[in-house]
Each structure stands twice: as C-alpha cells, then as structure tokens.
Design a protein around this motif. Structure first.
Motif, PDB file in Angstrom:
ATOM      1  N   SER A   1     -45.940 -11.392 -18.819  1.00 16.81           N
ATOM      2  CA  SER A   1     -46.890 -10.914 -17.984  1.00 16.81           C
ATOM      3  C   SER A   1     -48.317 -11.773 -17.520  1.00 16.81           C
ATOM      4  CB  SER A   1     -47.880  -9.628 -18.693  1.00 16.81           C
ATOM      5  OG  SER A   1     -46.716  -8.566 -18.625  1.00 16.81           O
TER       6      SER A   1
ATOM      7  N   ARG B   1     -44.222 -12.982 -24.036  1.00 12.07           N
ATOM      8  CA  ARG B   1     -44.396 -11.947 -22.974  1.00 12.07           C
ATOM      9  C   ARG B   1     -45.898 -11.540 -22.758  1.00 12.07           C
ATOM     10  NH1 ARG B   1     -39.448 -10.210 -25.417  1.00 12.07           N
ATOM     11  NH2 ARG B   1     -37.556  -9.822 -23.991  1.00 12.07           N
TER      12      ARG B   1
ATOM     13  N   LEU C   1     -45.647  -9.749 -13.243  1.00 13.39           N
ATOM     14  CA  LEU C   1     -44.631 -10.170 -14.230  1.00 13.39           C
ATOM     15  C   LEU C   1     -43.778 -11.421 -13.471  1.00 13.39           C
ATOM     16  CD1 LEU C   1     -45.251  -7.477 -15.776  1.00 13.39           C
ATOM     17  CD2 LEU C   1     -42.853  -7.332 -15.856  1.00 13.39           C
TER      18      LEU C   1
ATOM     19  N   TRP D   1     -39.860  -6.620 -10.630  1.00 11.94           N
ATOM     20  CA  TRP D   1     -39.374  -7.508 -11.691  1.00 11.94           C
ATOM     21  C   TRP D   1     -37.997  -6.694 -12.142  1.00 11.94           C
ATOM     22  CZ3 TRP D   1     -37.527  -6.442 -16.878  1.00 11.94           C
ATOM     23  CH2 TRP D   1     -37.381  -7.536 -17.712  1.00 11.94           C
TER      24      TRP D   1
ATOM     25  N   GLN E   1     -43.641  -3.140 -12.947  1.00 13.92           N
ATOM     26  CA  GLN E   1     -42.422  -3.959 -13.232  1.00 13.92           C
ATOM     27  C   GLN E   1     -41.378  -3.434 -12.311  1.00 13.92           C
ATOM     28  OE1 GLN E   1     -42.567  -2.812 -17.814  1.00 13.92           O
ATOM     29  NE2 GLN E   1     -41.152  -4.611 -17.427  1.00 13.92           N
TER      30      GLN E   1
ATOM     31  N   GLU F   1     -39.949 -11.507 -18.971  1.00 13.92           N
ATOM     32  CA  GLU F   1     -40.839 -10.157 -18.851  1.00 13.92           C
ATOM     33  C   GLU F   1     -42.055 -10.951 -19.378  1.00 13.92           C
ATOM     34  OE1 GLU F   1     -40.200  -5.552 -19.607  1.00 13.92           O
ATOM     35  OE2 GLU F   1     -39.769  -6.968 -21.256  1.00 13.92           O
TER      36      GLU F   1
END
Length: 720
Positions: free
Chosen positions: A64, A359, A57, A425, A422, A62
C-alpha cells in the motif's frame, strides 16, 4: 363502587405501562445518540484523512502506498456536484409544478428507469466476466481446490499444513463451492462469477427499494446512480470468494426484516433469517452485519414491545451459529472429519497490530501461519503464545502513545482510503486461461496506467460519499434502519482496526455509507433549493435554523486549518500518519510498471550504434506493454532466437529480434521506460530485464539492461 375500583386499577396499570414504555424509549434514544456520536467521530476522521490522502496498491506483494491528496480539490468537486444536483432538482420541480400530464416525461416510471439502468449494468458485468476469464489465485483458488478434493474423497486439506486445517472458518465457502462442483463440474470459476453478477443485480435492487421506503424517491434514484458509478463492486464480480454474495445476503436480510417490521408477512422474516444465515455461512466477517441486524431488532423491540419483534430478534441472533457451528456440523456429516483446531483468532489480532514494511502495518505477514506451525498445530498453545505477544505490543503502544496513534491511523488509512478497495489490484494479479485471450479493451482497462486515471476519479467519488455521510450524521432525521447501516459501519471500523487489514475487507462496510450519504446530499439539495427561492424572492433573512450548520461548518473549517498547518508533527501528524506517506515510491512504481505512450509514426534510433535506425514505427499500447509496429511492412518487433555474441565486450548468449507478421504474445510485451533526458529504454520484461541493444554492424539484439550503456538508449523521433 367495584366498577370505580376496577377502573382506577386499570388506569394505574395503563399509567405503569406508559411509564415503562417511556423508559424503554429513553433507553433506545440514549443508545441511538451514543451510536450516532461514535459514527460521527469515525466519519469525521475519514473525512479529514480522505481529504488529505489517498491510497494505491502496487506490485504483487500487495504493498500500500499512501500519497498526498488535495482537500481543496475534493471539496471543490463536492460543491460542484451539489450545484449540479440543485439545478437538476429545481428543473424537475418546475416540471412537476406545471403538471404536464400529457407529457411523455410525466408518464415515465422511475422504477422502470432505474430497473433498465440496473439491467444494463448487469449485462455489462456479464460481458466483463465473459471477456476476462481469469484464473483464481491465493485463497480463491484454495477454496475451489478444497471443494474438488473433498468431492474426490481426498481429505488432505484437513491434515496439518492443509488449507482447512489452518482456516476452518472457510468451511462455509468450501461447502458452497462443493455444491457448485457437484452440479457444474470442476474449475467452475465462470459459474461462480456469473452468480456474482446476478447477486450484484439483486444487491442494487434491494438498495433501491430499501432507500425508497426509508427515505424517498429522489434519494433512491441518487443511490442507484452512485452504486452504478462505484466501480469496485463491478470489478469484484471476478472474485471467486464470498464478498459479493455475503454483502447481497446481508443487505437483503435488512430489506426483508424492515418489510416484516413495517408491512408484516411471516415469509419476510423467514427470508431475512435465511439470508442472514447464508451471509454468515459464506464469510464469517458478515457476523458484523448480523449483529447490526440484531441491534436494529432490539431498537424496534424497545419501541414496539410485541412478540413479533421479539421473534425477529431471536431469529436473527440464531443465524450467528452459521458462522462456525453449522458449517462444522455439515462438514463432519460430509467427510466424517471433526476438526477442532485452526488458527487462533488472537493470532489475527496480533498480526493486525504488527509493523509490516513489506505491505503495510497491520496487513498480512504470515504471523498467524508461522506461530501456528511453531506451536505444533496446537491451537491452545498458539493462543497462549499470541497472548504474550499481544501484551507486549499493547505495552509498547501504552509507552509510546503518539506512535500508537500514527500506527492505527496509517493502518486505517491504508484500508479505508483506497478508492478502488483493491479491486484493480486483484484483477491485475490474475492470469487468463491458457486457451483464452482477453480483448484489447479489457487489457487496457485493467492496466496500471488506465487504472491510475480511474482511481483518481474514484477518489473524488469516495470523498463525496464520506462527505454526504458526514452531512447525514450532523443534520438528517434518523430512524432505526439508518442506525443499522451506521452500526454495521462502526462494527466494521472497530473490527478491522485491530484485525488483519485489507481494502477488500472494508468494502462491504463502506457500501453501507452510500444510502446515508445520498440521503444527506438530497437533504442538502432541498435546503439549497429553499435558500435559492428565498434569495430570488428577496425573502431571505438570517434565521435560527442556520445557526447549527454555521457553527458546525466553522468548527470543521477550524479543524481543517489546524490539520493543514500542523500536519507535519504532533497529534495532527500522527492522525494523518504523515511519516508513512510514500509519494516518491509510488511514482517510481508507476514509472517501472507503465510503458511510455507515443502517438503518430516515429523513427527509432540509438544514441550509439551505426545503421540501427528503424523508420516508420508506431507504438501501439497493449495495456501496460506495447506492440512496436513497423507500419510500411505491417510487421511487429518480436523475439527470434538466442545466439552466441561475437562482440568482444560480451560473451553471454544474446537474443536476437526480428519483425514478424504475427502479433504474438511476446510481440505485445515491450515496455518503454524513460532512460535519460536523451531517450528511452525499450525493454522486454523478464526476471533479468532485457533491453533492446544496438550492435556495431547494424544488428539489433536483446541484452541485460545496463544503465551506462548508451547502445540501449533509443530516441523515438516523430517522422517528418
């Protein structure tokens, strides 16, 4: 005569009961085979995609990035770990065979050892929470704010466009935050995080005891070690949300439910029901855990056929009401507000089926929020419109099946193949309290540069866990508890295939794979140990028991060869979502967000600009930024003030720099980026990137970055 008739009648009743029991057992066995078959298909697909791809990420959007991975490297790592585990297992087996009762090692209690490990880990998590003190953002902040508003009798969050008007599913976590606010006061982020730490310790304890009971001691020890190494769980203790608490409550409910089934004790059933209710209350996604527990009870009911098991089944199903009915009732009693609106669940499904270039496909794109607002905050009208959009999207998938396969594969890769789920992140996006400064090791640990290295190790661990779960699905003996773990995983996989995608959503279901994986690997270690003994004693010969593993291994090898050769097109390319890979984009992201690192004392000199050379400089990393330390004077490059530039080429306000004795926040915000083959840009990150620039008369200042300006390109030469 009457006695004989009575005995015959009793015999017929017993035979009828036995026949009925066999039917129930056959139904349970068939259902279990179907569930394990589905589990195998999902795990095998994950095994393939995690072997060939991984996910990171990046940036605050956000986003990917799916990037290529090496199946050979992942397999080699798993084989090496298997080899080391076999060596350790054989060493302990030889020690046990010698029966050295007077030895210190013989008197060691494995529970105490794992207990000390878990205690040390809990203390480390406690230190991590204390030394970060991040301020929550997004949903974390909103639920805390709603709780404080309700405490102050401010019910604006229930009004149209208010947070709880959109998300009544958050009633449960808001009520819990309300209770914490009453006890500990406002902005009690630290308290919630400390509760997360305690909950994580309990989770490990539940897992240790449960795996020891359903498998064995070596599997329990391995499970503890893997959980301690699985860093995402530790990083989530800073998350002021229900992820850790709900997961702990769900696993704890299974632990006590198993204890009730096997060891009796009504209080265990009460504990299981209470924990299941709490997990659903704090986060509705944990209804999947509750359904898994219900299936476990149903399988036990078909096996045992008694009132105790029936009571457990209905008790667990009752806790589903804590997902919406009970929180709504409690909120009404607290505020007097009875809201029936909220975002339609269909809107989340439609959003989960939409393309999302910002995203990733199926991730949050505000469709649910926007469609609710366009419907005038009318849930029923929103549902009607969303159903129309859903039908159109499904028709599109039906017309383009390969596109549909690629979409769902890419979506699931983005949320299941992220090795830190995540966690980095989330922590990187949180700012610290204004009056608190995290220590350097925390800043470095959470930096993009360092997290990338850790994620590579977690990627290997993730593949190892999935490979072990695959081994378990193929070869290990299975019971209803392990089936419960498998069913929870299946439920999570199916749900988030159509629902909104996020790595943090799939984390709890991935944790359910860990005990199955550890059991699969330990069984492999035992078989390897037997094989080694036979080879050493020269008693090995090919047996029928090797046929099944050999056939399956050959089939898997054929599949891997197929995906390797045909990965660029066709069904294989769609299953691997090859067109959605973004290796280059991720390398650009890393380049733009990780400062170059240098060792030793250096001389900084521009490509153009006389008299601007700086000698005796040390570049000291500060996470993804750096201090530029002038060693002889023990000062740091910092921003001084803005001044009017007199250079004919520029007429804008320029920021001058100075070496200061103080280690200020701006002094640690320099970013060194590769500029060309000849040098680097030295930047101060802002809305418009400011680059260190050399003047004509030896002055140094900051100016907007221009790629063709050689006065902004610096050489960092080792000091001789």
């Amino acid at each position: 005569m009457n006695t004989k008739i009575s005995m015959d009648h009793e015999k017929q009743i017993n035979e009828s009961a036995d026949s009925t029991g066999r039917v129930y057992e056959q139904i349970a066995a068939l259902a279990a085979k179907i569930a394990w078959g589905i589990f195998f298909c999902f795990i095998f697909w994950l095994f393939i995609v995690t072997g060939y791809s991984t996910v990171r990420l990046g940036d605050m959007n956000e986003r990917s990035y799916i990037i290529h991975d090496s199946m050979v490297q992942n397999l080699l790592f798993s084989v090496v770990i298997l080899f080391l585990m076999t060596l350790i297992f054989r060493s302990f087996k030889r020690f046990k065979e010698k029966q050295l009762k007077d030895s210190v090692l013989h008197r060691i209690d494995h529970r105490k050892v794992t207990g000390v490990m878990l205690l040390a880990f809990t203390i480390m998590c406690f230190i991590f929470v204390i030394t970060t003190q991040h301020i929550p953002r997004s949903d974390q902040k909103y639920v805390v704010d709603c709780a404080e508003e309700i405490l102050n009798h401010d019910y604006s969050c229930f009004e149209p466009e208010g947070y709880l008007d959109y998300y009544p599913n958050q009633y449960g976590i808001v009520l819990i935050m309300y209770c914490l606010t009453v006890i500990f006061g406002s902005n009690n982020y630290l308290i919630f995080r400390l509760i997360n730490v305690l909950a994580l310790g309990l989770l490990f304890g539940f897992m240790r005891s449960l795996t020891e009971k359903i498998f064995d001691v070596p599997t329990s020890i391995l499970n503890c070690v893997v959980l301690l190494m699985f860093l995402p769980l530790a990083l989530y203790v800073t998350f002021v949300y229900g992820n850790i608490l709900g997961l702990t409550a769900g696993i704890g409910s299974l632990y006590y439910l198993y204890g009730f089934m096997e060891e009796k004790g009504r209080w265990k059933l009460a504990a299981a029901v209470a924990l299941s209710a709490f997990s659903v209350l704090i986060k509705q996604n944990y209804m999947i855990f509750t359904l898994g527990l219900g299936i476990y009870c149903l399988m036990e009911l078909l096996k045992r056929r008694n009132l105790r098991t029936l009571a457990a089944f209905f008790g667990i199903l009752f806790t589903l009401s804590f997902g919406s009915i009970v929180p709504g009732f409690l909120m009404k009693q607290l505020t007097g507000i009875d809201k029936k609106g909220g975002l339609s669940s269909v809107s989340f499904i439609v959003m989960g089926l939409q393309d999302n270039p910002k995203r990733f496909n199926g991730w949050y794109n505000e469709y649910n929020y926007v469609s609710y607002k366009k419907a005038g905050f009318d849930k029923n009208l929103q549902t009607e419109r969303c159903l129309v959009d859903l039908k159109e999207r499904l028709n599109e998938f039906a017309e383009k099946p390969l596109m549909a396969v690629s979409f769902f594969s890419g979506k699931n890769i983005s949320q299941w193949c992220n090795p830190d789920f995540q966690a980095f992140w989330i922590n990187q996006g949180l700012s610290t309290a204004s009056d608190f400064k995290s220590p350097g090791w925390i800043v470095e640990f959470l930096s993009v540069y360092r997290s990338e290295g850790i994620s590579r190790l977690l990627n290997l661990l993730q593949f190892w866990i999935i490979a072990g779960a695959l081994i378990f699905a193929m070869f290990s003996r299975k019971d209803n508890v392990s089936l419960c773990f498998a069913v929870i995983f299946i439920g999570g996989f199916l749900f988030h295939t159509v629902w909104e995608a996020k790595g943090q959503y799939t984390l709890p279901y991935f944790v359910c794979l860990i005990p199955l994986s550890c059991s699969g690997w330990m069984n492999t270690v035992r078989q390897s140990d037997i094989l080694v003994d036979e080879v050493i004693l020269k008693k090995w010969k090919f047996r029928n028991k090797y046929l099944k593993p050999l056939r399956i291994s050959m089939l898997m090898l054929a599949c891997m060869i197929y995906f390797s050769i045909c990965s660029s097109s066709g069904i294989a390319g769609s299953l691997l979502a090859m067109k959605r890979y973004s290796d280059f984009s991720y390398q650009v992201y890393l380049r733009d967000n990780t400062s170059e690192r240098f060792s030793g004392i250096r001389t900084i000199t521009p490509l153009e600009g006389a008299g601007c050379e700086i000698t005796g400089v040390k570049i000291e990393t500060n996470g993804d930024r750096a201090f530029i330390h002038l060693v002889p004077e023990n000062t740091y490059l910092d921003v001084k003030e803005q001044s009017k530039n007199t250079d004919d080429e520029h007429d804008e306000e320029l920021t001058t720099v100075v070496f200061s004795a103080e280690k200020s926040e701006t002094a640690g915000s320099w970013f060194i980026k590769k500029g060309s083959d000849d040098g680097y840009y030295i930047l101060l990150k802002s809305e418009d990137e400011q680059a260190l620039t050399a003047g004509d008369n030896g002055e140094i200042y900051l100016a907007p970055l221009k790629s063709d300006n050689k006065r902004q390109i610096w050489q960092l030469l080792p000091l001789r």
